[in-house]
Design an enzyme around this catalytic site. Structure first.
Site, PDB file in Angstrom:
ATOM      1  N   VAL A  88     -25.477  31.536   4.589  1.00 34.46           N
ATOM      2  CA  VAL A  88     -24.741  31.132   5.799  1.00 34.46           C
ATOM      3  C   VAL A  88     -23.852  32.278   6.281  1.00 34.46           C
ATOM      4  CG1 VAL A  88     -24.852  28.666   5.237  1.00 34.46           C
ATOM      5  CG2 VAL A  88     -22.924  30.040   4.374  1.00 34.46           C
ATOM      6  N   ASP A  89     -23.855  33.410   5.520  1.00 32.91           N
ATOM      7  CA  ASP A  89     -23.071  34.552   5.978  1.00 32.91           C
ATOM      8  C   ASP A  89     -23.815  35.250   7.121  1.00 32.91           C
ATOM      9  OD1 ASP A  89     -24.247  36.097   3.011  1.00 32.91           O
ATOM     10  OD2 ASP A  89     -24.819  36.769   5.014  1.00 32.91           O
ATOM     11  N   HIS A 104     -29.772  27.040   6.329  1.00 37.23           N
ATOM     12  CA  HIS A 104     -28.696  26.163   5.854  1.00 37.23           C
ATOM     13  C   HIS A 104     -27.435  26.267   6.691  1.00 37.23           C
ATOM     14  CE1 HIS A 104     -30.787  26.238   1.667  1.00 37.23           C
ATOM     15  NE2 HIS A 104     -31.399  25.470   2.534  1.00 37.23           N
ATOM     16  N   GLY A 175     -33.355  37.537  -3.959  1.00 39.96           N
ATOM     17  CA  GLY A 175     -32.082  36.931  -4.350  1.00 39.96           C
ATOM     18  C   GLY A 175     -31.982  35.435  -4.180  1.00 39.96           C
ATOM     19  N   SER A 177     -32.941  31.685  -6.378  1.00 42.46           N
ATOM     20  CA  SER A 177     -33.464  31.082  -7.612  1.00 42.46           C
ATOM     21  C   SER A 177     -34.584  30.093  -7.300  1.00 42.46           C
ATOM     22  CB  SER A 177     -32.324  30.354  -8.342  1.00 42.46           C
ATOM     23  OG  SER A 177     -31.823  29.310  -7.497  1.00 42.46           O
TER      24      SER A 177
HETATM   25  N1  APR Z   1     -29.575  41.175  -6.174  1.00 45.91           N
HETATM   26  C1  APR Z   1     -30.609  40.294  -6.026  1.00 45.91           C
HETATM   27  N2  APR Z   1     -30.620  39.057  -6.565  1.00 45.91           N
HETATM   28  C2  APR Z   1     -29.539  38.700  -7.296  1.00 45.91           C
HETATM   29  C3  APR Z   1     -28.434  39.560  -7.498  1.00 45.91           C
HETATM   30  C4  APR Z   1     -28.486  40.841  -6.907  1.00 45.91           C
HETATM   31  N3  APR Z   1     -27.491  41.732  -7.048  1.00 45.91           N
HETATM   32  N4  APR Z   1     -27.530  38.904  -8.282  1.00 45.91           N
HETATM   33  C5  APR Z   1     -28.060  37.686  -8.541  1.00 45.91           C
HETATM   34  N5  APR Z   1     -29.267  37.562  -7.954  1.00 45.91           N
HETATM   35  C6  APR Z   1     -30.186  36.421  -7.980  1.00 45.91           C
HETATM   36  C7  APR Z   1     -30.033  35.497  -9.160  1.00 45.91           C
HETATM   37  O1  APR Z   1     -30.761  35.979 -10.281  1.00 45.91           O
HETATM   38  C8  APR Z   1     -30.619  34.201  -8.616  1.00 45.91           C
HETATM   39  O2  APR Z   1     -32.019  34.152  -8.787  1.00 45.91           O
HETATM   40  O3  APR Z   1     -29.903  35.631  -6.852  1.00 45.91           O
HETATM   41  C9  APR Z   1     -30.317  34.289  -7.115  1.00 45.91           C
HETATM   42  C10 APR Z   1     -29.197  33.377  -6.684  1.00 45.91           C
HETATM   43  O4  APR Z   1     -29.621  32.047  -6.849  1.00 45.91           O
HETATM   44  P1  APR Z   1     -28.661  30.875  -6.360  1.00 45.91           P
HETATM   45  O5  APR Z   1     -27.263  31.181  -6.799  1.00 45.91           O
HETATM   46  O6  APR Z   1     -29.310  29.592  -6.781  1.00 45.91           O
HETATM   47  O7  APR Z   1     -28.656  30.988  -4.773  1.00 45.91           O
HETATM   48  P2  APR Z   1     -29.760  30.466  -3.769  1.00 45.91           P
HETATM   49  O8  APR Z   1     -31.126  30.507  -4.392  1.00 45.91           O
HETATM   50  O9  APR Z   1     -29.558  31.208  -2.506  1.00 45.91           O
HETATM   51  O10 APR Z   1     -29.334  28.924  -3.565  1.00 45.91           O
HETATM   52  C11 APR Z   1     -30.069  28.205  -2.600  1.00 45.91           C
HETATM   53  O11 APR Z   1     -28.528  26.368  -2.858  1.00 45.91           O
HETATM   54  O12 APR Z   1     -26.405  25.582  -3.055  1.00 45.91           O
HETATM   55  C12 APR Z   1     -27.434  25.774  -2.179  1.00 45.91           C
HETATM   56  O13 APR Z   1     -27.224  25.972   0.122  1.00 45.91           O
HETATM   57  C13 APR Z   1     -27.019  26.679  -1.061  1.00 45.91           C
HETATM   58  O14 APR Z   1     -28.397  28.243   0.136  1.00 45.91           O
HETATM   59  C14 APR Z   1     -28.001  27.833  -1.170  1.00 45.91           C
HETATM   60  C15 APR Z   1     -29.165  27.218  -1.924  1.00 45.91           C
END
Ligand code: APR
Length: 232
Positions: A88-89, A104, A175, A177
């Protein structure tokens, strides 16, 4: 120009200093999802939710796009780059990317709490006045709420994102999960034979039979390697 479709998540902005959600110390270690990212949480305590997004908005004013965001924006010189982001940034836009589909919502936007997706009531907050107060009203007279898709709410842009994914010549995931649907399901729209790359420093639960090239690095170093592989 070849279509490069890029699905990004919180890890894309980690190197800009914005915490992810599910890494240790992530946002969901600090806040309860049901309190700040659901409609029920909003109705139960709109002040808490308003404060949560005010804090994240202020944080966003103090960070910059990372090298990964910038390298992605530069690729628009050679590819038709379409970004689909769960973030959302506004860091993709601030890095110069011109085609960004937010799944989102957007932190710098606010909307009607009665009719959240009505474009007439969506407003963009200026960076120097990004706090919302209880009592601030949308043009329909309802309390202003964050223009964020909360858990349990519809994802209005998912059809557009699926359409974009189905037209990719190259698919890049950075980036995320892949924990949250429907975003995580977009990989099933990628055309047969389209190469899929994943940039993430950790293993990601890959729920597809499709082969993926995993660049096990952070967003910035990973983008450098991805660009090298494109040249190869
Ligand atoms: N570079 C690339 N990936 C990274 C880095 C980095 N420096 N640091 C961490 N990661 C990876 C992690 O290993 C993980 O797989 O980024 C991923 C972050 O996963 P989440 O924290 O689950 O974030 P995201 O997948 O964007 O979540 C999806 O969940 O809570 C909701 O709406 C929210 O949009 C979000 C959605």
């Amino acid at each position: 120009m070849k279509k490069l479709v890029v699905l990004t998540g919180a890890g894309m902005s980690a190197e800009s200093g914005i915490s992810t959600f599910r890494d240790s110390g992530g946002l969901w270690d600090t806040y309860k999802v049901e309190d700040v990212a659901t409609p029920e949480g909003w109705y139960r305590n709109p002040q808490l939710v308003t404060d949560f997004y005010n804090t994240r908005r202020r944080e966003l004013q103090n960070v910059e796009p990372c090298l990964g965001h910038k390298l992605l924006a530069q690729l628009e010189q050679e590819y038709d780059v379409q970004i689909i982001t769960q973030n959302v940034d506004n860091l993709h836009e601030r890095a110069g990317s011109t085609k960004v589909c937010h799944l989102h919502g957007e932190l710098m936007k606010v909307c009607s709490s009665r009719d959240p997706n009505n474009p007439h009531f969506i407003e963009t907050l200026p960076p120097d006045h990004c706090d919302v107060k209880i009592g601030d009203k949308a043009k329909d007279g309802s309390q202003l709420r964050p223009f964020i898709v909360w858990f349990g709410e519809a994802v209005p842009n998912i059809e557009q994102a699926a359409e974009l994914s189905s037209k990719a010549d190259i698919y890049l995931i950075i980036g995320t999960s892949l924990n949250v649907y429907p975003a995580a399901g977009l990989i099933h729209y990628v055309p047969e034979g389209c190469p899929i790359y994943l940039i993430d420093p950790k293993p990601v639960q890959w729920n597809s039979m499709l082969p993926v090239h995993h660049i096990m690095k952070g967003a910035s170093e990973g983008m450098k390697e991805f660009i090298e592989r494109l040249k190869g």
